[in-house]
Write an enzyme that holds these catalytic residues in place. Structure first.
Site, PDB file in Angstrom:
ATOM      1  CB  SER A  88      36.213  30.728  43.874  1.00  0.00           C
ATOM      2  OG  SER A  88      37.621  30.626  43.821  1.00  0.00           O
ATOM      3  CE1 TYR A 105      36.829  35.924  45.723  1.00  0.00           C
ATOM      4  CE2 TYR A 105      38.110  33.896  45.809  1.00  0.00           C
ATOM      5  CZ  TYR A 105      37.261  34.754  45.130  1.00  0.00           C
ATOM      6  OH  TYR A 105      36.845  34.427  43.852  1.00  0.00           O
TER       7      TYR A 105
HETATM    8  P1  NAI Z   1      35.008  41.466  38.188  1.00  0.00           P
HETATM    9  O1  NAI Z   1      35.712  42.287  39.183  1.00  0.00           O
HETATM   10  O2  NAI Z   1      35.055  41.865  36.766  1.00  0.00           O
HETATM   11  O3  NAI Z   1      33.471  41.274  38.554  1.00  0.00           O
HETATM   12  C1  NAI Z   1      32.906  41.451  39.801  1.00  0.00           C
HETATM   13  C2  NAI Z   1      31.700  42.369  39.624  1.00  0.00           C
HETATM   14  O4  NAI Z   1      30.990  42.474  40.865  1.00  0.00           O
HETATM   15  C3  NAI Z   1      32.103  43.810  39.238  1.00  0.00           C
HETATM   16  O5  NAI Z   1      31.331  44.220  38.139  1.00  0.00           O
HETATM   17  C4  NAI Z   1      31.767  44.623  40.471  1.00  0.00           C
HETATM   18  O6  NAI Z   1      31.385  45.952  40.188  1.00  0.00           O
HETATM   19  C5  NAI Z   1      30.608  43.822  41.033  1.00  0.00           C
HETATM   20  N1  NAI Z   1      30.359  44.095  42.450  1.00  0.00           N
HETATM   21  C6  NAI Z   1      31.260  44.235  43.448  1.00  0.00           C
HETATM   22  N2  NAI Z   1      30.643  44.507  44.612  1.00  0.00           N
HETATM   23  C7  NAI Z   1      29.307  44.534  44.339  1.00  0.00           C
HETATM   24  C8  NAI Z   1      28.143  44.757  45.118  1.00  0.00           C
HETATM   25  N3  NAI Z   1      28.222  45.004  46.435  1.00  0.00           N
HETATM   26  N4  NAI Z   1      26.937  44.724  44.506  1.00  0.00           N
HETATM   27  C9  NAI Z   1      26.827  44.484  43.179  1.00  0.00           C
HETATM   28  N5  NAI Z   1      27.908  44.240  42.388  1.00  0.00           N
HETATM   29  C10 NAI Z   1      29.124  44.272  42.967  1.00  0.00           C
HETATM   30  O7  NAI Z   1      35.607  39.988  38.351  1.00  0.00           O
HETATM   31  P2  NAI Z   1      35.064  38.582  37.824  1.00  0.00           P
HETATM   32  O8  NAI Z   1      36.231  37.727  37.667  1.00  0.00           O
HETATM   33  O9  NAI Z   1      34.154  38.763  36.690  1.00  0.00           O
HETATM   34  O10 NAI Z   1      34.246  38.069  39.098  1.00  0.00           O
HETATM   35  C11 NAI Z   1      32.940  37.552  39.047  1.00  0.00           C
HETATM   36  C12 NAI Z   1      32.782  36.465  40.096  1.00  0.00           C
HETATM   37  O11 NAI Z   1      33.591  35.355  39.736  1.00  0.00           O
HETATM   38  C13 NAI Z   1      33.185  36.857  41.504  1.00  0.00           C
HETATM   39  O12 NAI Z   1      32.250  36.332  42.425  1.00  0.00           O
HETATM   40  C14 NAI Z   1      34.530  36.180  41.669  1.00  0.00           C
HETATM   41  O13 NAI Z   1      34.817  35.889  43.010  1.00  0.00           O
HETATM   42  C15 NAI Z   1      34.318  34.917  40.857  1.00  0.00           C
HETATM   43  N6  NAI Z   1      35.542  34.254  40.443  1.00  0.00           N
HETATM   44  C16 NAI Z   1      36.385  34.829  39.518  1.00  0.00           C
HETATM   45  C17 NAI Z   1      37.526  34.183  39.155  1.00  0.00           C
HETATM   46  C18 NAI Z   1      38.471  34.743  38.137  1.00  0.00           C
HETATM   47  O14 NAI Z   1      39.560  34.191  37.984  1.00  0.00           O
HETATM   48  N7  NAI Z   1      38.142  35.788  37.426  1.00  0.00           N
HETATM   49  C19 NAI Z   1      37.911  32.893  39.737  1.00  0.00           C
HETATM   50  C20 NAI Z   1      36.954  32.387  40.682  1.00  0.00           C
HETATM   51  C21 NAI Z   1      35.831  33.056  41.016  1.00  0.00           C
END
Ligand code: NAI
Length: 261
Positions: free
Chosen positions: A145, A158
């Site tokens: 991130s 985080y």
């Molecule tokens: P999101 O909330 O849609 O995706 C996160 C996914 O991780 C979800 O599908 C959730 O069910 C899954 N998850 C949570 N805990 C889990 C576990 N213990 N085991 C397996 N899966 C698990 O959000 P997004 O944005 O798609 O996030 C994906 C990655 O991108 C994350 O690591 C987030 O920190 C990172 N990120 C996102 C940003 C954004 O603006 N959307 C910015 C910077 C980083």
């Protein structure tokens, strides 16, 4: 299209929503075999499987918690069982919540660190172990991130987890470069996904976020997926140990834009 990616086996954690889903579909377009790991919603994951197949790839779905060693080991076995091996591993699963740091419950701290940092460690370890044992020049991509670099008040767990992912990636890249295994980070800025839904639904908060982005808009998940396929392909063969920020310029001190700041 990256023709070298055809038939490659890619594991994506947390792939039923947001960035994971967008990457799964894009790897599908590249005709990859995609393992869709999900945490809680089977029906969402099955929908992504269909989307990957419609895009031209193959896919299989498996539940698992990335913070649990056994579940992560299972992911490797499942990839071998379904598609005969493993080439690319994407530690994408992540969570966040906002609490003033002096009131942050230990439970929240541990949950975020376990998912975002321990999860990335376990995934990287299992993938690299498979690559080393099978003499594969594999590829690990961690979803970091902008907050591996930018401090983030009320998200201390985080920010600490993503700062940890930065050095996890750099260390593994150095350690396994002699074997041709590459390890990189993607550092997204603010992207339209469920993790941000609440924040971005408020027009004022959305404007505040946009004002911190030199390119002026919230990114699309597809723009992150485009970075992931490039990092996974041989087009980036000389790239390892980096964080590729895909953030509309957010890490470049936007307050100083146009002489401000
Ligand atoms: P999101 O909330 O849609 O995706 C996160 C996914 O991780 C979800 O599908 C959730 O069910 C899954 N998850 C949570 N805990 C889990 C576990 N213990 N085991 C397996 N899966 C698990 O959000 P997004 O944005 O798609 O996030 C994906 C990655 O991108 C994350 O690591 C987030 O920190 C990172 N990120 C996102 C940003 C954004 O603006 N959307 C910015 C910077 C980083």
């Amino acid at each position: 299209m990256y023709t070298d990616l055809q038939e490659k086996v890619v594991v994506i954690t947390g792939a039923s929503t947001g960035l994971g889903r967008a990457m799964a579909i894009r790897f599908g377009k590249e005709k990859c075999n995609v393992i869709i790991n999900y945490y809680s919603h089977n029906e969402e994951a099955l929908k992504v499987k269909m989307e990957v197949e419609n895009a031209g790839g193959k896919a299989a779905v498996i539940q698992g918690d990335v913070s649990k060693e056994e579940d992560v080991k299972n992911l490797v076995s499942f990839a071998i069982e379904q598609f005969g091996g493993l080439d690319i591993w994407i530690n994408n699963a992540g969570i966040e919540n906002s609490v003033p740091s002096h009131k942050l419950p230990l439970e929240d701290w541990e949950k975020v660190i376990k998912t975002n940092l321990t999860g990335a460690f376990l995934g990287s370890r299992e993938a690299i172990n498979y690559f080393v044992e099978n003499n594969i020049k594999g590829n690990v991509i961690n979803m970091s991130s902008v907050h591996e670099q930018i401090p983030w008040p009320t998200f201390v767990h985080y920010a600490a987890s993503k700062g940890g992912v930065k050095l996890l990636t750099e260390t593994l890249a150095l350690e396994y470069a002699p074997k041709g295994i590459r390890v990189n980070n993607i550092g997204p800025g603010a992207i339209n996904t469920p993790i941000n839904e609440e924040k971005l639904a408020d027009p004022q908060k959305r404007k505040d976020v946009e004002s911190m982005i030199p390119l002026g808009y919230i990114g699309k998940p597809e723009e992150i997926a485009a970075v992931a396929v490039w990092l996974a392909s041989t087009e980036s063969s000389y790239v390892t140990g980096i964080t590729l920020f895909a953030d509309g310029g957010m890490t470049k001190y936007p307050a100083f834009q146009a002489g401000r700041g």
